[in-house]
Scaffold this motif. Structure first.
Motif, PDB file in Angstrom:
ATOM      1  N   VAL A 183      98.028  16.098 101.536  1.00 31.16           N
ATOM      2  CA  VAL A 183      97.087  15.526 101.049  1.00 31.16           C
ATOM      3  C   VAL A 183      95.575  15.260 101.883  1.00 31.16           C
ATOM      4  O   VAL A 183      94.507  15.162 101.166  1.00 31.16           O
ATOM      5  N   CYS A 184      95.731  15.035 102.959  1.00 28.65           N
ATOM      6  CA  CYS A 184      94.514  14.899 103.978  1.00 28.65           C
ATOM      7  C   CYS A 184      94.600  15.487 105.146  1.00 28.65           C
ATOM      8  O   CYS A 184      95.449  16.063 105.784  1.00 28.65           O
ATOM      9  N   ASP A 185      93.499  15.533 106.087  1.00 28.92           N
ATOM     10  CA  ASP A 185      93.266  16.026 107.154  1.00 28.92           C
ATOM     11  C   ASP A 185      92.253  15.453 107.969  1.00 28.92           C
ATOM     12  O   ASP A 185      91.471  14.661 107.648  1.00 28.92           O
ATOM     13  N   ARG A 186      92.466  15.512 109.353  1.00 27.41           N
ATOM     14  CA  ARG A 186      91.592  15.052 110.357  1.00 27.41           C
ATOM     15  C   ARG A 186      91.599  15.641 111.587  1.00 27.41           C
ATOM     16  O   ARG A 186      92.730  16.628 111.691  1.00 27.41           O
ATOM     17  N   LYS A 187      90.464  15.684 112.462  1.00 32.55           N
ATOM     18  CA  LYS A 187      90.454  16.442 113.699  1.00 32.55           C
ATOM     19  C   LYS A 187      91.313  16.150 114.610  1.00 32.55           C
ATOM     20  O   LYS A 187      91.892  16.822 115.322  1.00 32.55           O
ATOM     21  N   GLY A 188      91.765  14.826 114.915  1.00 28.13           N
ATOM     22  CA  GLY A 188      92.592  14.272 115.686  1.00 28.13           C
ATOM     23  C   GLY A 188      92.568  12.701 115.948  1.00 28.13           C
ATOM     24  O   GLY A 188      92.096  12.313 114.742  1.00 28.13           O
ATOM     25  N   TYR A 189      93.405  12.056 116.544  1.00 25.02           N
ATOM     26  CA  TYR A 189      93.711  10.753 116.786  1.00 25.02           C
ATOM     27  C   TYR A 189      92.215   9.994 116.470  1.00 25.02           C
ATOM     28  O   TYR A 189      91.469  10.213 117.495  1.00 25.02           O
ATOM     29  N   LYS A 190      91.990   8.939 115.786  1.00 25.42           N
ATOM     30  CA  LYS A 190      91.108   8.189 115.472  1.00 25.42           C
ATOM     31  C   LYS A 190      89.651   8.729 115.081  1.00 25.42           C
ATOM     32  O   LYS A 190      88.548   8.361 115.297  1.00 25.42           O
ATOM     33  N   TYR A 191      90.051  10.062 114.138  1.00 26.53           N
ATOM     34  CA  TYR A 191      88.967  10.640 113.798  1.00 26.53           C
ATOM     35  C   TYR A 191      88.824  10.544 112.326  1.00 26.53           C
ATOM     36  O   TYR A 191      90.048  10.025 111.670  1.00 26.53           O
ATOM     37  N   THR A 192      87.756  10.598 111.511  1.00 24.79           N
ATOM     38  CA  THR A 192      87.651  10.248 110.044  1.00 24.79           C
ATOM     39  C   THR A 192      88.802  11.032 109.404  1.00 24.79           C
ATOM     40  O   THR A 192      88.746  12.439 109.726  1.00 24.79           O
ATOM     41  N   VAL A 193      89.338  10.579 108.459  1.00 23.46           N
ATOM     42  CA  VAL A 193      90.183  11.474 107.438  1.00 23.46           C
ATOM     43  C   VAL A 193      89.529  11.523 106.241  1.00 23.46           C
ATOM     44  O   VAL A 193      89.027  10.776 105.616  1.00 23.46           O
ATOM     45  N   TYR A 194      89.944  12.874 106.005  1.00 24.55           N
ATOM     46  CA  TYR A 194      89.225  13.438 104.652  1.00 24.55           C
ATOM     47  C   TYR A 194      90.168  13.924 103.703  1.00 24.55           C
ATOM     48  O   TYR A 194      91.289  14.289 104.080  1.00 24.55           O
ATOM     49  N   GLY A 195      90.131  13.749 102.230  1.00 23.88           N
ATOM     50  CA  GLY A 195      91.027  14.343 101.229  1.00 23.88           C
ATOM     51  C   GLY A 195      91.094  15.963 101.445  1.00 23.88           C
ATOM     52  O   GLY A 195      89.887  16.361 101.256  1.00 23.88           O
ATOM     53  N   LYS A 196      92.235  16.437 101.496  1.00 19.69           N
ATOM     54  CA  LYS A 196      92.298  17.842 101.420  1.00 19.69           C
ATOM     55  C   LYS A 196      92.265  18.214  99.979  1.00 19.69           C
ATOM     56  O   LYS A 196      91.978  19.611  99.684  1.00 19.69           O
ATOM     57  N   VAL A 197      93.033  17.518  99.154  1.00 21.01           N
ATOM     58  CA  VAL A 197      93.149  17.982  97.786  1.00 21.01           C
ATOM     59  C   VAL A 197      92.984  16.773  96.814  1.00 21.01           C
ATOM     60  O   VAL A 197      93.339  15.564  97.401  1.00 21.01           O
ATOM     61  N   PRO A 198      92.655  16.657  95.354  1.00 19.90           N
ATOM     62  CA  PRO A 198      92.531  15.510  94.855  1.00 19.90           C
ATOM     63  C   PRO A 198      94.007  14.980  94.619  1.00 19.90           C
ATOM     64  O   PRO A 198      94.845  15.673  94.523  1.00 19.90           O
ATOM     65  N   PHE A 199      94.015  13.729  94.812  1.00 25.13           N
ATOM     66  CA  PHE A 199      95.432  13.101  94.697  1.00 25.13           C
ATOM     67  C   PHE A 199      95.335  11.534  94.249  1.00 25.13           C
ATOM     68  O   PHE A 199      94.009  10.900  94.369  1.00 25.13           O
ATOM     69  N   ILE A 200      96.231  10.990  93.747  1.00 18.08           N
ATOM     70  CA  ILE A 200      96.372   9.655  93.333  1.00 18.08           C
ATOM     71  C   ILE A 200      97.080   9.024  94.357  1.00 18.08           C
ATOM     72  O   ILE A 200      98.424   9.248  94.562  1.00 18.08           O
TER      73      ILE A 200
END
Length: 186
Positions: free
Chosen positions: A55-72
């Motif tokens: 459901v989410c993605d980030r480039k690496g440790y301590k990077y901003t996390v973004y939603g990959k798909v809509p989720f609850i």
């Protein structure tokens, strides 16, 4: 009244020595649930983050996390859109999503002194696809006219009881305490 914080090995060794010296004592265990943003998706190690990769993605440790798909997020009752910033290590004051955890405290009192060992056990993520009724805000973010749809749901399952237990000798009886009060003499 002294208070001693021990690591796991010190705590177990102190209990073992008390058993050998035939001292009478009681080991208390207090388990409290916390959701205070101590643990977030940007600050957990990569092997733990892989559990959330659906459901989410980030480039690496301590990077901003973004939603990959809509989720609850079922635990917090929130909806997140695709591409929405979920957590940032640099902006810890305003995280949008956090990982709940149990704070487990083992302690015993002996001759007016308290010996304690505390650790945290994170809840396990469980990501499923369910048919959910969408609120007006959710429909606005997804841009769909249907009242319900299949959507990813992030659920947090409590950790297994084995994760909350210390490897204490068999002679020890542990009391689960709902509320622990410490009295300090002045």
């Amino acid at each position: 009244m002294p208070f001693y914080e021990c690591n796991e090995n010190q705590f177990v060794e102190n209990v073992r020595r008390l058993i050998e010296s035939k001292q009478n004592f009681v080991v208390n265990r207090r388990i409290s649930i916390y959701d205070d943003y101590k643990y977030g998706l940007a600050t957990i190690p990569d092997q733990e983050f892989e559990k959330y990769s659906m459901v989410c993605d980030r480039k690496g440790y301590k990077y901003t996390v973004y939603g990959k798909v809509p989720f609850i997020d079922d635990f917090h009752g929130r909806f997140y859109s695709e591409g929405e910033a979920l957590h940032s290590a640099s902006n810890i004051n305003f995280p949008k999503i956090s990982i709940p955890y149990y704070k487990v405290e083992y302690s015993f009192n002996l001759w007016g002194s308290t010996y304690s060992h505390t650790f945290d056990a994170l809840f396990e993520p469980n990501i499923v696809i369910e048919k959910k009724d969408l609120s007006a805000r959710m429909k606005e973010n997804v841009r769909i006219r249907k009242s319900s749809m299949l959507v990813h749901v992030l659920k947090f399952d409590p950790p297994d009881d084995k994760m909350l237990a210390l490897n204490l000798p068999k002679q020890v009886i542990i009391f689960d305490v709902k509320k622990m009060t410490r009295i300090f003499d002045t």
